[in-house]
Enzyme design. Structure first.
Site, short mmCIF file in Angstrom:
data_model
loop_
_atom_site.label_atom_id
_atom_site.label_comp_id
_atom_site.label_asym_id
_atom_site.label_seq_id
_atom_site.Cartn_x
_atom_site.Cartn_y
_atom_site.Cartn_z
N ARG A 49 0.77 -1.17 0.15
CA ARG A 49 -0.08 -0.07 0.01
C ARG A 49 0.73 1.21 -0.14
O ARG A 49 0.32 2.28 0.65
CB ARG A 49 -0.98 0.12 1.10
CG ARG A 49 -1.95 -1.16 1.07
CD ARG A 49 -2.98 -0.81 0.07
NE ARG A 49 -3.87 -1.89 0.10
CZ ARG A 49 -5.07 -2.14 0.61
NH1 ARG A 49 -5.62 -0.92 1.33
NH2 ARG A 49 -5.93 -2.98 0.37
N ARG A 53 -3.42 6.15 -0.13
CA ARG A 53 -3.97 7.50 0.47
C ARG A 53 -3.16 8.17 1.53
O ARG A 53 -3.65 9.28 2.08
CB ARG A 53 -5.69 6.88 1.50
CG ARG A 53 -6.63 6.86 0.45
CD ARG A 53 -7.96 6.37 1.05
NE ARG A 53 -7.38 4.95 1.72
CZ ARG A 53 -8.33 4.25 2.24
NH1 ARG A 53 -9.43 4.65 2.83
NH2 ARG A 53 -7.90 3.24 2.97
N ARG A 62 -7.42 10.95 -6.76
CA ARG A 62 -8.63 10.17 -6.51
C ARG A 62 -9.83 10.82 -6.27
O ARG A 62 -10.83 10.54 -6.66
CB ARG A 62 -8.52 9.27 -5.36
CG ARG A 62 -8.00 7.99 -5.68
CD ARG A 62 -9.16 7.10 -6.02
NE ARG A 62 -9.84 6.37 -4.82
CZ ARG A 62 -11.10 7.01 -4.40
NH1 ARG A 62 -11.50 7.77 -5.30
NH2 ARG A 62 -11.74 6.74 -3.50
N ASP A 98 -6.43 -3.55 -7.55
CA ASP A 98 -6.90 -4.18 -6.43
C ASP A 98 -7.14 -5.57 -6.49
O ASP A 98 -7.42 -5.96 -7.81
CB ASP A 98 -8.10 -3.38 -5.92
CG ASP A 98 -8.44 -3.65 -4.57
OD1 ASP A 98 -7.93 -3.12 -3.68
OD2 ASP A 98 -9.26 -4.68 -4.43
N TYR A 173 -14.38 -12.33 0.19
CA TYR A 173 -15.40 -11.21 -0.11
C TYR A 173 -16.81 -11.46 -0.87
O TYR A 173 -17.68 -11.01 -0.85
CB TYR A 173 -14.67 -10.15 -1.00
CG TYR A 173 -13.78 -9.38 -0.19
CD1 TYR A 173 -13.99 -8.34 0.40
CD2 TYR A 173 -12.16 -9.84 -0.14
CE1 TYR A 173 -13.02 -7.67 1.19
CE2 TYR A 173 -11.38 -8.86 0.65
CZ TYR A 173 -11.52 -8.05 1.32
OH TYR A 173 -10.81 -7.06 2.15
O1 CP3 Z 1 0.46 0.04 -3.12
C1 CP3 Z 1 0.01 -1.06 -3.46
O2 CP3 Z 1 0.18 -2.00 -2.15
C2 CP3 Z 1 -0.75 -1.50 -4.46
C3 CP3 Z 1 -2.27 -1.26 -4.39
C4 CP3 Z 1 -3.35 -2.24 -3.58
C5 CP3 Z 1 -4.69 -1.71 -3.71
N1 CP3 Z 1 -5.00 -2.83 -2.89
C6 CP3 Z 1 -4.89 -0.42 -3.66
C7 CP3 Z 1 -6.01 -0.16 -2.66
C8 CP3 Z 1 -3.13 -3.38 -3.37
C9 CP3 Z 1 -1.83 -4.70 -3.28
C10 CP3 Z 1 -4.36 -3.85 -2.73
C11 CP3 Z 1 -4.61 -5.39 -2.33
C12 CP3 Z 1 -5.86 -5.55 -1.52
N2 CP3 Z 1 -7.13 -5.13 -1.67
C13 CP3 Z 1 -5.77 -6.53 -0.48
C14 CP3 Z 1 -4.79 -7.33 -0.05
C15 CP3 Z 1 -3.70 -6.47 0.83
C16 CP3 Z 1 -4.26 -5.99 2.08
O3 CP3 Z 1 -4.30 -4.98 2.33
O4 CP3 Z 1 -4.56 -6.88 2.84
C17 CP3 Z 1 -7.06 -6.54 -0.20
C18 CP3 Z 1 -7.78 -7.32 1.15
C19 CP3 Z 1 -7.98 -5.63 -0.85
C20 CP3 Z 1 -9.28 -5.42 -0.68
C21 CP3 Z 1 -9.38 -3.66 -0.43
N3 CP3 Z 1 -9.40 -2.76 -1.26
C22 CP3 Z 1 -9.47 -3.11 0.84
C23 CP3 Z 1 -9.68 -4.01 2.44
C24 CP3 Z 1 -9.44 -1.71 0.79
C25 CP3 Z 1 -9.56 -0.77 1.92
C26 CP3 Z 1 -10.77 -0.37 2.13
C27 CP3 Z 1 -10.53 1.07 2.72
O5 CP3 Z 1 -11.00 2.10 2.04
O6 CP3 Z 1 -10.07 1.49 3.73
C28 CP3 Z 1 -9.60 -1.67 -0.73
C29 CP3 Z 1 -9.44 -0.28 -1.43
C30 CP3 Z 1 -8.06 0.15 -1.78
N4 CP3 Z 1 -7.17 -0.56 -2.39
C31 CP3 Z 1 -7.42 1.52 -1.67
C32 CP3 Z 1 -6.10 1.41 -2.43
C33 CP3 Z 1 -5.32 2.41 -2.60
C34 CP3 Z 1 -8.22 2.82 -1.05
C35 CP3 Z 1 -9.01 3.23 -2.14
C36 CP3 Z 1 -9.25 4.52 -1.93
O7 CP3 Z 1 -10.35 5.05 -1.15
O8 CP3 Z 1 -8.59 5.50 -2.57
#
Ligand code: CP3
Length: 368
Positions: A49, A53, A62, A98, A173
């Site tokens: 990540r 954000r 975004r 994602d 999910y």
């Molecule tokens: O920088 C990186 O690591 C690359 C981008 C990345 C994202 N998601 C972007 C993202 C990666 C590798 C993921 C993987 C992902 N997504 C996982 C596995 C890794 C982990 O964190 O356990 C999981 C479980 C997800 C599912 C998911 N997508 C979650 C739990 C969330 C967060 C919810 C929140 O808003 O708190 C997302 C959204 C997400 N994926 C964001 C990002 C940058 C935030 C989106 C936003 O609102 O801008």
């Protein structure tokens, strides 16, 4: 299909359709050296990540696009992936995407809701629901492939890590319909309707393989499989209901010859099995010391981790002490048989993290 055919609003590029013939070597990359069990010139560091954000430049982009729009736009994927590279000087880029992107691309109706996570319109609960999931065709993720092609030329000597969700975490999910604390419907299906479960896992494994294969064809230098929520399972259940499927991901992609990382949270008891799945690197969270992790995975496996992400919120003296402790722990882990160490957090960067602390941490790790 002809490569120039329009698909929705996205032009289908060459990347998703034409096999890449040569992969970059990057012999001086500290990340690739450590992941391959060779001696790196410095301790490599990147952050799960790192694109997201915590960065004001990410939040600015975004504000004008939803998460899903960003994930299906090759230019935005490229730009967001590069943001942390410019700022922090990390040793690897991770593709901005994602885990639910291939599911959306394959036609499953879902959204990523801010501050919640993926939400599925029609949760998967029956055999008919499983049978309705369509395979992922590479052209459905053409923007991802195009972004990888762009990135490989933009990144210079910084390697690009591609990724996908592991079948269990994707299933959690789809079956729950969204994020979940206890994963109760998922585990109830797994334990009570094991035929439906294995059918679902087989279908999701195919989706994961197709998504990673597309990224590999377009030129990613390494891959990481995120089984973030596998830690909810006992070792016995993991072995019976999950390991055969995740193993198929690694065995199918092995011939690409790139380092493959297997990561989950709360997986202390599963680390050995997660290594057995076929990964060259196993990700470790902050609950398990790297030295202990080294005794749980097979000799020759490299470790990635494992600073608690919350430490980055506790002020620089705490960050410095904890980061030095991780590097010392990693040295003991290598003495105990680990093939190498890649510095990372034990889970993703929290949105409230000061990006300057991350930049300073990279410099510190490089100095050690
Ligand atoms: O920088 C990186 O690591 C690359 C981008 C990345 C994202 N998601 C972007 C993202 C990666 C590798 C993921 C993987 C992902 N997504 C996982 C596995 C890794 C982990 O964190 O356990 C999981 C479980 C997800 C599912 C998911 N997508 C979650 C739990 C969330 C967060 C919810 C929140 O808003 O708190 C997302 C959204 C997400 N994926 C964001 C990002 C940058 C935030 C989106 C936003 O609102 O801008």
């Amino acid at each position: 299909m002809r490569p120039d055919r329009e698909l929705g609003r996205y032009r289908v590029g060459m990347a998703a359709l034409e096999p890449m013939t040569t992969r970059r070597e990057l012999p001086d990359s500290p990340y690739l050296a450590a992941a391959r069990g060779r001696k790196p010139s410095r301790v490599p560091v990147w952050f799960m990540r790192q694109a997201g954000r915590s960065l004001p430049e990410y939040r600015a982009l975004r504000a004008k696009n939803t998460m899903m729009q960003a994930c299906f736009d090759a230019e935005l994927i490229t730009e967001i992936t590069l943001q942390p590279i410019r700022r922090h000087g990390v040793d690897a880029a991770i593709l901005f995407s994602d885990i639910v992107v291939p599911l959306r691309a394959a036609g499953i109706e879902l959204d990523i809701v801010p501050d919640v996570g993926p939400v599925i319109d029609h949760p998967v609960r029956t055999v008919a629901d499983v049978n309705a999931i369509k395979p992922l065709e590479p052209q459905q993720v053409a923007p991802v492939a195009d972004a990888v092609t762009n990135l490989v030329s933009e990144l210079g000597d910084v390697p690009l890590i591609g990724f996908a969700g592991a079948p269990f975490t994707l299933a959690s999910y789809l079956v729950e319909g969204g994020p979940s604390r206890n994963h109760e419907r998922t585990k109830a299906m797994m334990l009570g309707e094991s035929d439906t479960w294995h059918a679902l896992m087989t279908t999701l494994t195919d989706v994961t393989i197709a998504f990673l294969q597309t990224q590999l064809t377009a030129g990613v230098d390494a891959i990481q499989l995120f089984d973030s929520w596998a830690g909810t399972l006992s070792l016995a259940d993991y072995r019976t209901y999950v390991l055969p499927h995740s193993s198929r991901v690694f065995s199918t992609l092995k011939d690409a010859g790139v380092p493959m990382t297997h990561f989950g949270v709360g997986t202390a008891e599963l680390l050995g099995a997660m290594g057995e799945a076929g990964a060259s690197v196993v990700g470790v969270d902050w609950r398990t010391s790297l030295t202990d992790a080294a005794t749980r995975v097979a000799p020759g496996t490299a470790l990635q981790g494992n600073l608690d992400p919350v430490v980055l919120l506790a002020g620089w003296p705490v960050v410095e002490r904890a980061a030095r402790a991780v590097v010392e722990d990693a040295r003991r882990a290598v003495d105990a048989g680990a093939a190498g160490h890649i510095f990372n957090l034990g889970h993703g960067v929290l949105p409230g993290t000061d990006p300057d602390v991350i930049t300073e941490l990279v410099a510190l790790v490089h100095s050690l």
